[in-house]
Design an enzyme around this catalytic site. Structure first.
Site: not given
Lengths: 367, 615
Positions: B322-324, B326
């Site tokens: 997920g956004s990790v 990013k």
């Protein structure tokens, strides 16, 4: 060219002795593995029968050519056997801590067994080429010493201390047979004595320990020491007539270690007693003496030397194994030749016996 | 045809030597016969008596398995004497009566006893066969009082492994189990025999040989009933090496408490060395249960049941980050210069590519955001745009540089590599070309991307230690016991991520903002007195379902709920601790995972927040 004299000179005594030993071996293995017959023990007997069939096949094969042609390929054979010994150190199968086997399709093969015969053949070539009636000097002997050192060191590296030493002992007996001048002999022995402490202190701790427990089994009470005690109990309890076939309690209750290989003689001595054990020893004695007799009858030097070498090989294997299981010699893990279970050893020994037969059959050729 | 005939002189010598050899052979054989005479005739009856009641047995003395400690020397695994009930087959007189008595006295199932006897190696009738491990004190007393009535029964004392804190660090420690035939034959366990317990997972497996020690033994003389009369000789066993882990007991216990009742994993690491301070995976198991032999039903429940307690989710659980993820895209974009920190990208809540619409998690959009705001608020649209500018293969290069997509090399078995997709991978694996839309999903850590919690911890550690990628380790020292000096395991660098200091500084600042700025997604990981930096992640489990029912998530069955992630490092200026938290189907990273990381950090740095005080 086929020579009728080959048939006339067929050595029936040698064949008869071998058949007798083969019979004893199979009977004895049957008993040694009787207690574990359900757990694959009976297969061992069947396999040994097959190995003997193959062995006799090789035996006859070894009589079909003139042994003299071996002389030409002796050194090539030596190189090949050294290559195999190197190969086993690299790609060999490890089993119980040492690397002795080369996988060969469904079976494995011990190059150290082959190395025994090849060594005897190369030494025979050497002593045919260089004869010296006044005895050999040290400088004449560097070649046989090298020929012995290379394979035996490689075998000791596996590690198979027993077979490596066997090679040295056999080789030295052959050298001594062809006489070494006293002065050279003394120098050789002195040098060995002088070097040995250096070697000893150069060894690692665990290597020293291994050699000590090899010389004195009591130092290894869980391994060799225990084996020797149980083997002595087995042999001693056989008394004069033995406990009878399949009745050996040491064997049945599995107190004897490796009873189908290294300690096969103990099984026989327990069940057939002093009488049986001595009879078997007489069979071996006759084989060795017959080998020397073949050497005597050979009218040609290469064959004579080869026959002496093969006899020495047979003799020392018997003495070392029987000495080991009766507690006279260190436990070195050498099986009893022709009696113990084991394909590589059996087939190579039968090949050596075939060479003896070969020499015996062709004794007329040089008359 | 004479080739090498003997000349007469040498022939004479040869005959003489043959005679000598014959004499030597005869003499040696005579010696052998004499030896046989001595053994079989002179001492024969003596040996016969010994063989009839073979009194010399070989007794096995198993070695003491090495102990396991945490980094501060607190003992985690110990050995305590336990009493095993054994039978000596040859000495049993009446099997049926004995089995009945054992059932009456200690409730031993006769069928089980029969099974054990049958499994024992054949041909060793005097070798004790263990039928029950670890007798209780009461049972022991009962057996001892009835011993006279139980021929063939013997009690053996053996050290038994005790995991002092039950399930604590079970996935790191591992468990023991009886050695299998296959393992025995493999040659990897030269020190072990049938019936031995060996490490089956964790450090118990990884360091099995060192922990195991070397067995000893004794030659003992016994009487007819098998009682020991005297020891003839004895070789003492060599105890196994002790093991000192990098784990911190307090932090480990806290991590496990925080995970209680959830499925997930926590990894806490020293970013300066890769040493693991805590590694928890939930649900866990109690390794003590394996010692006495686990029954089939419980075992099947462990292996089959949906929650897989034996799996170490920290190293073998692969989840979309997920956004990790990013973090990776941010590094790639700045390093490749596809965006400047100042450039603003407008987020209206969605992004259109071709005829498909890709949504931002914030329905109404973030408006115009620069690099810093985009990271702090985790704006999806901003990262869709960066993803499109970078392309998937460039993203993959940076991901691999930061340790994703391959095993971290942790000194513990069972690790899995995760997955970083590339166009080449897609063609090889699926036979279809890469789609532009997949790049967008990749940029926010979805599509095919998978990572393990330990990789996530390593990722944040690498960002905060200046780009050093360490091999995580759980073992610190090995040795002691009977084994002499301690062997130290020094930090091992696996690689260096070449990232400019400017990029690192910008990113750290932004990640600090995630926790500490208004509208930051990770505010619940805040710790008083320490600057925490971090990144939330909320990973979709089933993409399609989620899109269909967006906004009415409450109606989803729990197994379709999002995985919650949080990675953090603190203090941001000079990090001493890196943490990764993953809660399976936990929902939002900011609400389900960040508080756990916060609690851990609070405990670690000793500040007393409301949750830290409880511990």
């Amino acid at each position: 060219m086929f020579d009728r004299r080959l048939i006339q000179n067929f050595d029936w005594v040698l064949l008869l002795l071998l058949l007798l030993v083969a019979g004893v071996s199979i009977l004895n293995l049957y008993s040694a593995t009787y207690a574990v017959r359900e757990a694959g023990g009976s297969q061992i007997v069947v396999k040994q029968v097959y190995w003997y069939l193959i062995g006799f096949g090789v035996f006859f094969l070894m009589t079909t050519f003139n042994y003299f042609s071996l002389e030409r390929v002796a050194y090539a054979g030596f190189l090949a056997s050294v290559a195999l010994l190197l190969a086993v150190l690299v790609v060999g199968k490890v089993s119980s801590g040492s690397q002795r086997w080369l996988p060969l399709g469904p079976v494995s093969f011990q190059p150290s067994e082959l190395a025994k015969i090849v060594l005897v053949i190369t030494l025979a070539k050497f002593f045919r080429d260089k004869s010296d009636i006044r005895g050999y000097r040290l400088r004449d002997l560097w070649r046989p010493l090298l020929l012995t050192a290379v394979p035996s060191l490689l075998i000791m590296k596996e590690p198979d201390l027993g077979t490596g030493l066997l090679l040295v002992i056999v080789s030295f007996s052959i050298i001594l047979f062809f006489r070494v001048r006293l002065r050279s002999l003394l120098i050789l022995m002195g040098a060995a004595l002088a070097v040995s402490p250096l070697v000893w202190f150069g060894l690692k701790d665990y290597q020293q320990k291994r050699i000590l427990s090899f010389l004195r089994p009591e130092m290894d009470p869980l391994g060799a020491g225990y084996h020797v005690i149980q083997s002595k109990i087995a042999i001693g309890s056989g008394l004069f007539w033995g406990k009878g076939f399949l009745k050996g309690t040491q064997t049945r209750l599995h107190f004897l270690p490796e009873q189908h290989t290294d300690f096969a003689f103990s099984v026989l001595a327990e069940e057939w007693g002093f009488a049986g054990a001595v009879l078997l020893l007489i069979l071996y004695l006759l084989l060795v003496l017959w080998g020397l007799n073949i050497a005597r009858n050979s009218k040609e030097r290469f064959g004579a030397v080869l026959a002496v070498g093969i006899s020495a090989l047979l003799f020392w294997q018997v003495v070392i194994n029987v000495g080991m299981v009766t507690g006279l010699l260190p436990v070195v893990g050498i099986p009893l030749v022709l009696l113990s279970y084991g394909g590589s050893s059996l087939v190579t020994t039968m090949a050596a016996m075939g060479l003896l037969m070969n020499i015996s059959m062709r004794r007329f050729m040089f008359q | 045809m004479r080739r090498t005939d003997f000349d007469p002189v040498s022939l004479e010598i040869f005959y003489r030597q043959l005679q000598r050899a014959t004499l030597v052979v005869l003499a040696v054989f005579a010696l052998l016969v004499l030896r046989l005479w001595f053994l079989q005739i002179v001492n024969g009856w003596n040996y016969r008596a010994q063989s009839e009641n073979n009194r010399i047995h070989l007794q096995d003395i198993p070695p003491f398995r090495g102990l396991i400690f945490d980094r501060h020397g607190r003992m985690l695994v110990d050995n305590r004497p336990a009493y095993d009930l054994c039978l000596i087959p040859e000495e049993i007189q009446d099997r049926r009566a004995l089995f009945a008595r054992l059932k009456r006295l200690v409730g031993l199932d006769p069928a089980l006893v029969k099974e054990r006897l049958r499994e024992a190696p054949r041909g060793y009738p005097f070798r004790p066969v263990r039928v029950k491990r670890g007798l209780s004190r009461d049972d022991l007393a009962v057996i001892e009082t009835h011993r006279f009535n139980l021929p063939g029964v013997t009690i053996r004392v053996a050290p038994q492994r005790v995991y002092l804190y039950g399930a604590l660090a079970a996935h790191v420690l591992g468990y023991l189990g009886e050695i299998s035939d296959k393992e025995l034959r493999s040659g990897e366990y030269p020190e072990n025999r049938p019936g031995d317990l060996i490490g089956k997972s964790g450090v118990e497996l990884r360091w099995n040989r060192q922990l195991n020690g070397i067995r000893g033994g004794a030659q003992v003389e016994v009487d007819a009933a098998g009682r020991r009369l005297r020891t003839i000789s004895r070789v003492p066993p060599t105890p196994g090496a002790n093991l000192y882990l990098t784990l911190d007991f307090r932090l480990q216990r806290l991590a496990e408490r925080l995970l209680e009742g959830k499925r997930g994993a926590v990894v806490a690491m020293d970013p300066r060395s890769g040493e693991i301070l805590a590694m928890a995976s939930s649900p866990a198991f109690d390794p003590n249960r394996f010692i006495k032999g686990i029954d089939k039903k419980s075992w099947e429940r462990m292996v089959r049941g949906g929650s897989f307690p034996l799996q170490n989710r920290a190293t073998a659980g692969q989840y979309p980050p997920g956004s990790v993820f990013k973090i990776v895209v941010a590094v790639a974009a700045l390093e490749e210069g596809v965006v400047t920190p100042e450039e603003k990208i407008v987020c209206h809540g969605s992004y259109t590519l071709g005829n498909r619409v890709y949504r931002c998690w914030k329905k109404w959009g973030h408006g115009a955001v620069d690099f810093h705001r985009a990271v702090v608020e985790s704006c999806d649209v901003y990262f869709y745009e960066l993803g499109k500018r970078l392309g998937v293969d460039r993203i993959a290069r940076y991901a691999r540089m930061l340790g994703l997509g391959s095993k971290t090399g942790l000194d513990l078995g069972g690790e899995r590599p995760g997955l970083i997709p590339t166009t080449r991978w897609k063609r090889k694996r699926w036979g279809t070309p890469w789609q532009g839309g997949e790049t967008l999903s990749t940029a926010i850590g979805q599509s095919f991307v998978l990572a393990t919690p330990i990789q996530a911890a390593n990722l944040i550690a690498t960002i905060f230690n200046g780009g050093n990628l360490y091999v995580p380790q759980v073992t610190r020292w090995l040795g002691g016991g009977g084994r002499g000096a301690l062997q130290e395991f020094r930090p091992v660098k696996r690689g260096k991520a070449h990232i400019s200091p400017k990029t690192l500084a910008l990113l750290r600042e932004a990640l600090t903002g995630v926790v500490n700025e208004p509208r930051g997604t990770g505010s619940r990981a805040r710790v008083e007195g320490v600057t925490v930096a971090g990144k939330t992640g909320t990973a979709q489990v089933v993409a399609m379902e989620r899109e269909k029912v967006r906004g009415e998530k409450e109606k989803l069955p729990p197994e379709f709920n999002d995985h919650a992630w949080f990675v953090a490092a603190a203090p941001a200026e000079n990090p001493l601790l890196a943490v990764a938290v993953l809660i399976e189907n936990g929902g939002h990273g900011g609400s389900a995972a960040a508080p756990i990381a916060g609690s851990l950090m609070r405990a670690f740095f000793g500040s007393r927040g409301p949750e830290g005080a409880a511990n």
